[in-house]
Design a protein around this motif. Sequence first.
Motif, PDB file in Angstrom:
ATOM      1  N   PRO A  24       0.834  -1.212   0.000  1.00  5.30           N
ATOM      2  CA  PRO A  24       0.000   0.000   0.000  1.00  5.30           C
ATOM      3  C   PRO A  24       0.867   1.260   0.000  1.00  5.30           C
ATOM      4  CG  PRO A  24      -0.765  -1.567   1.659  1.00  5.30           C
ATOM      5  CD  PRO A  24       0.547  -2.077   1.152  1.00  5.30           C
ATOM      6  N   ILE A  25       0.370   2.287  -0.624  1.00  4.31           N
ATOM      7  CA  ILE A  25       1.080   3.571  -0.700  1.00  4.31           C
ATOM      8  C   ILE A  25       0.987   4.270   0.651  1.00  4.31           C
ATOM      9  CG2 ILE A  25       1.090   5.843  -1.794  1.00  4.31           C
ATOM     10  CD1 ILE A  25      -0.160   4.485  -4.278  1.00  4.31           C
ATOM     11  N   LYS A  26       2.140   4.575   1.234  1.00  3.46           N
ATOM     12  CA  LYS A  26       2.161   5.257   2.538  1.00  3.46           C
ATOM     13  C   LYS A  26       1.763   6.718   2.322  1.00  3.46           C
ATOM     14  CE  LYS A  26       5.469   4.059   5.395  1.00  3.46           C
ATOM     15  NZ  LYS A  26       6.815   3.761   5.971  1.00  3.46           N
ATOM     16  N   THR A  27       0.629   7.099   2.913  1.00  2.00           N
ATOM     17  CA  THR A  27       0.001   8.393   2.645  1.00  2.00           C
ATOM     18  C   THR A  27      -0.279   9.129   3.940  1.00  2.00           C
ATOM     19  OG1 THR A  27      -1.049   7.465   0.663  1.00  2.00           O
ATOM     20  CG2 THR A  27      -1.966   9.523   1.532  1.00  2.00           C
ATOM     21  N   VAL A  28       0.082  10.408   3.968  1.00  4.00           N
ATOM     22  CA  VAL A  28      -0.198  11.263   5.119  1.00  4.00           C
ATOM     23  C   VAL A  28      -1.123  12.390   4.687  1.00  4.00           C
ATOM     24  CG1 VAL A  28       0.773  12.959   6.732  1.00  4.00           C
ATOM     25  CG2 VAL A  28       1.943  10.776   6.360  1.00  4.00           C
ATOM     26  N   LEU A  29      -2.223  12.558   5.417  1.00 11.51           N
ATOM     27  CA  LEU A  29      -3.084  13.722   5.267  1.00 11.51           C
ATOM     28  C   LEU A  29      -2.724  14.674   6.405  1.00 11.51           C
ATOM     29  CD1 LEU A  29      -6.560  12.051   4.527  1.00 11.51           C
ATOM     30  CD2 LEU A  29      -4.662  12.520   2.968  1.00 11.51           C
ATOM     31  N   LEU A  30      -2.168  15.835   6.060  1.00 13.45           N
ATOM     32  CA  LEU A  30      -1.651  16.773   7.052  1.00 13.45           C
ATOM     33  C   LEU A  30      -2.644  17.898   7.300  1.00 13.45           C
ATOM     34  CD1 LEU A  30       0.784  17.620   8.838  1.00 13.45           C
ATOM     35  CD2 LEU A  30       1.596  18.960   6.868  1.00 13.45           C
ATOM     36  N   LEU A  31      -3.046  18.044   8.560  1.00 17.13           N
ATOM     37  CA  LEU A  31      -3.992  19.079   8.981  1.00 17.13           C
ATOM     38  C   LEU A  31      -3.362  19.944  10.066  1.00 17.13           C
ATOM     39  CD1 LEU A  31      -7.077  16.755   9.335  1.00 17.13           C
ATOM     40  CD2 LEU A  31      -7.023  18.710   7.800  1.00 17.13           C
ATOM     41  N   GLN A  32      -3.931  21.104  10.266  1.00 22.06           N
ATOM     42  CA  GLN A  32      -3.490  21.932  11.386  1.00 22.06           C
ATOM     43  C   GLN A  32      -3.971  21.335  12.704  1.00 22.06           C
ATOM     44  OE1 GLN A  32      -3.390  26.256  11.164  1.00 22.06           O
ATOM     45  NE2 GLN A  32      -4.729  26.349  12.954  1.00 22.06           N
ATOM     46  N   ARG A  74       8.570   8.017   6.340  1.00 23.27           N
ATOM     47  CA  ARG A  74       8.914   8.034   4.916  1.00 23.27           C
ATOM     48  C   ARG A  74       7.693   7.840   4.019  1.00 23.27           C
ATOM     49  NH1 ARG A  74      13.155  10.705   4.621  1.00 23.27           N
ATOM     50  NH2 ARG A  74      13.384   9.964   2.469  1.00 23.27           N
ATOM     51  N   PRO A  75       6.713   8.731   4.089  1.00 21.19           N
ATOM     52  CA  PRO A  75       5.530   8.583   3.239  1.00 21.19           C
ATOM     53  C   PRO A  75       5.874   8.759   1.767  1.00 21.19           C
ATOM     54  CG  PRO A  75       5.545  10.745   4.262  1.00 21.19           C
ATOM     55  CD  PRO A  75       6.677   9.971   4.875  1.00 21.19           C
ATOM     56  N   GLN A  76       5.080   8.121   0.933  1.00 20.38           N
ATOM     57  CA  GLN A  76       5.213   8.332  -0.509  1.00 20.38           C
ATOM     58  C   GLN A  76       4.361   9.507  -0.973  1.00 20.38           C
ATOM     59  OE1 GLN A  76       4.340   3.981  -0.463  1.00 20.38           O
ATOM     60  NE2 GLN A  76       5.191   4.085  -2.530  1.00 20.38           N
ATOM     61  N   VAL A  77       3.310   9.813  -0.199  1.00 18.92           N
ATOM     62  CA  VAL A  77       2.428  10.931  -0.527  1.00 18.92           C
ATOM     63  C   VAL A  77       2.200  11.757   0.737  1.00 18.92           C
ATOM     64  CG1 VAL A  77       0.126  11.633  -1.266  1.00 18.92           C
ATOM     65  CG2 VAL A  77       1.243   9.693  -2.378  1.00 18.92           C
ATOM     66  N   LEU A  78       2.375  13.067   0.607  1.00 19.79           N
ATOM     67  CA  LEU A  78       2.004  14.006   1.661  1.00 19.79           C
ATOM     68  C   LEU A  78       0.974  14.954   1.074  1.00 19.79           C
ATOM     69  CD1 LEU A  78       2.366  15.334   4.472  1.00 19.79           C
ATOM     70  CD2 LEU A  78       4.192  16.717   3.453  1.00 19.79           C
ATOM     71  N   MET A  79      -0.258  14.872   1.566  1.00 18.73           N
ATOM     72  CA  MET A  79      -1.308  15.751   1.075  1.00 18.73           C
ATOM     73  C   MET A  79      -1.677  16.734   2.174  1.00 18.73           C
ATOM     74  SD  MET A  79      -4.775  14.986  -1.057  1.00 18.73           S
ATOM     75  CE  MET A  79      -5.731  14.161   0.178  1.00 18.73           C
ATOM     76  N   ALA A  80      -1.487  18.025   1.903  1.00 10.53           N
ATOM     77  CA  ALA A  80      -1.726  19.068   2.895  1.00 10.53           C
ATOM     78  C   ALA A  80      -3.136  19.622   2.761  1.00 10.53           C
ATOM     79  CB  ALA A  80      -0.705  20.188   2.722  1.00 10.53           C
ATOM     80  N   LEU A  81      -3.797  19.794   3.898  1.00 16.29           N
ATOM     81  CA  LEU A  81      -5.133  20.378   3.933  1.00 16.29           C
ATOM     82  C   LEU A  81      -5.158  21.468   5.002  1.00 16.29           C
ATOM     83  CD1 LEU A  81      -5.816  16.876   3.855  1.00 16.29           C
ATOM     84  CD2 LEU A  81      -7.711  18.023   2.731  1.00 16.29           C
ATOM     85  N   THR A  82      -5.879  22.514   4.748  1.00 15.87           N
ATOM     86  CA  THR A  82      -5.928  23.756   5.520  1.00 15.87           C
ATOM     87  C   THR A  82      -4.653  24.563   5.284  1.00 15.87           C
ATOM     88  OG1 THR A  82      -5.163  22.839   7.650  1.00 15.87           O
ATOM     89  CG2 THR A  82      -7.532  22.848   7.240  1.00 15.87           C
ATOM     90  N   VAL A  83      -4.702  25.812   5.652  1.00 12.92           N
ATOM     91  CA  VAL A  83      -3.716  26.791   5.185  1.00 12.92           C
ATOM     92  C   VAL A  83      -2.302  26.530   5.697  1.00 12.92           C
ATOM     93  CG1 VAL A  83      -3.050  29.226   5.295  1.00 12.92           C
ATOM     94  CG2 VAL A  83      -5.407  28.604   4.775  1.00 12.92           C
ATOM     95  N   VAL A  84      -2.119  26.458   7.013  1.00 12.64           N
ATOM     96  CA  VAL A  84      -0.764  26.336   7.566  1.00 12.64           C
ATOM     97  C   VAL A  84      -0.082  25.048   7.107  1.00 12.64           C
ATOM     98  CG1 VAL A  84       0.583  26.222   9.696  1.00 12.64           C
ATOM     99  CG2 VAL A  84      -1.304  27.850   9.507  1.00 12.64           C
ATOM    100  N   PRO A  85      -0.764  23.884   7.110  1.00 14.84           N
ATOM    101  CA  PRO A  85      -0.131  22.682   6.557  1.00 14.84           C
ATOM    102  C   PRO A  85       0.246  22.816   5.085  1.00 14.84           C
ATOM    103  CG  PRO A  85      -1.975  22.073   7.934  1.00 14.84           C
ATOM    104  CD  PRO A  85      -2.044  23.568   7.782  1.00 14.84           C
TER     105      PRO A  85
END
Length: 361
Positions: free
Chosen positions: A3-11, A83-94
């Motif tokens: 599976p693709i290591k994925t991070v959803l980044l929020l404030q 070591r994520p393969q995807v970093l997806m940022a949500l909200t302004v500061v992230p």
Amino acid sequence: MRPIKTVLLLQDLELGGTQRHALELARRLDPSRFETEIWTLMGGGDFLPRARQYGLAVRQLSLARAVGPGGLWGLWRGLSRFRPQVLMALTVVPNIWGRVLGRLSRVPVVVANCRGGDDLWRQHEALLKHLAHFHICNARALKQALMTRYRLPEGRIEVIPTGVDTEYFAPVAGTPVAPRTCVILCLARLAPIKDHETLIRAFEIVHREHPHARLRLVGDGELRERLAARLCASPAREAMELLPGVPDPRPHFAAADVVALSSENEGMPNVLLEAMAMGLPCVGTAVGGVPEVIRSGRTGFVVSKKEPEALAQALGELVANEELRRCFGEAGRRIAQAEHSLTSVAGRHADILERLVERKK
């Protein structure tokens, strides 16, 4: 294939439409295709119980009350170890720090999100646009702004409309309604961009002609004290109330007859989709993706921003006509089901992320 290591980044995981969106997206990303975690740069956990209920992996990189060195160090350390393969940022500061630290730590795919009408300048798109490999917007208006204002190539932007859980947000049969009242609900952050003042002025006009109308403002934010004072000083004060935000807004929708949003700027507001899914007519201002959500004359009305008279006219028409409210609400429910399913939204995100990762191999 792993599976693709994925991070959803929020404030944070405080009350908010984007936070709710992140939880619903993470919940629906196929675990056989994605190893998904939600990370936050600071404390705030209104939605933590729901995340646990969904079985989601959540890392609060700092428990501070604001984003600071601790949260940024936690992000850097987390990226280096996970070591994520995807970093997806949500909200302004992230979207600012996620791009900078994501690129410095060599994350293969960094995805920026534009979900609010004022996000573009607040997250410094002019400076940081090229640090993202791809942009996802929730409204066509935001994509157009990225292309024209910031000269971002069309091929690096995708519009995925906001989704709504139409089983969770569904009309409540037989909801008791107080006789001879009509409740106008505004569920929004108590922030300048939401322009509650225009809505209050519009309601004061409506109330003069329709004394049975009521206005309910629900939310938290920096303007609470100012708005509370404004309501107390209003000639219609007995017909207005200000209530705190809640993790589950369904009881407020169930008790409402009309949903209104008088924002100065927007992306694609979750609250309007939730209201439509609950079978409620909506009135909103012609900003951002609002005209993409409300089909004016079919599911509600769209009016010019900062014009209380126009807003009052639209609200008054709905307050005075129960049959029109019913027709608009039923049409809105059908559109929410047909065009904004969370399964479709999650599937489109998954396809884009897989495609981006494949390109980096």
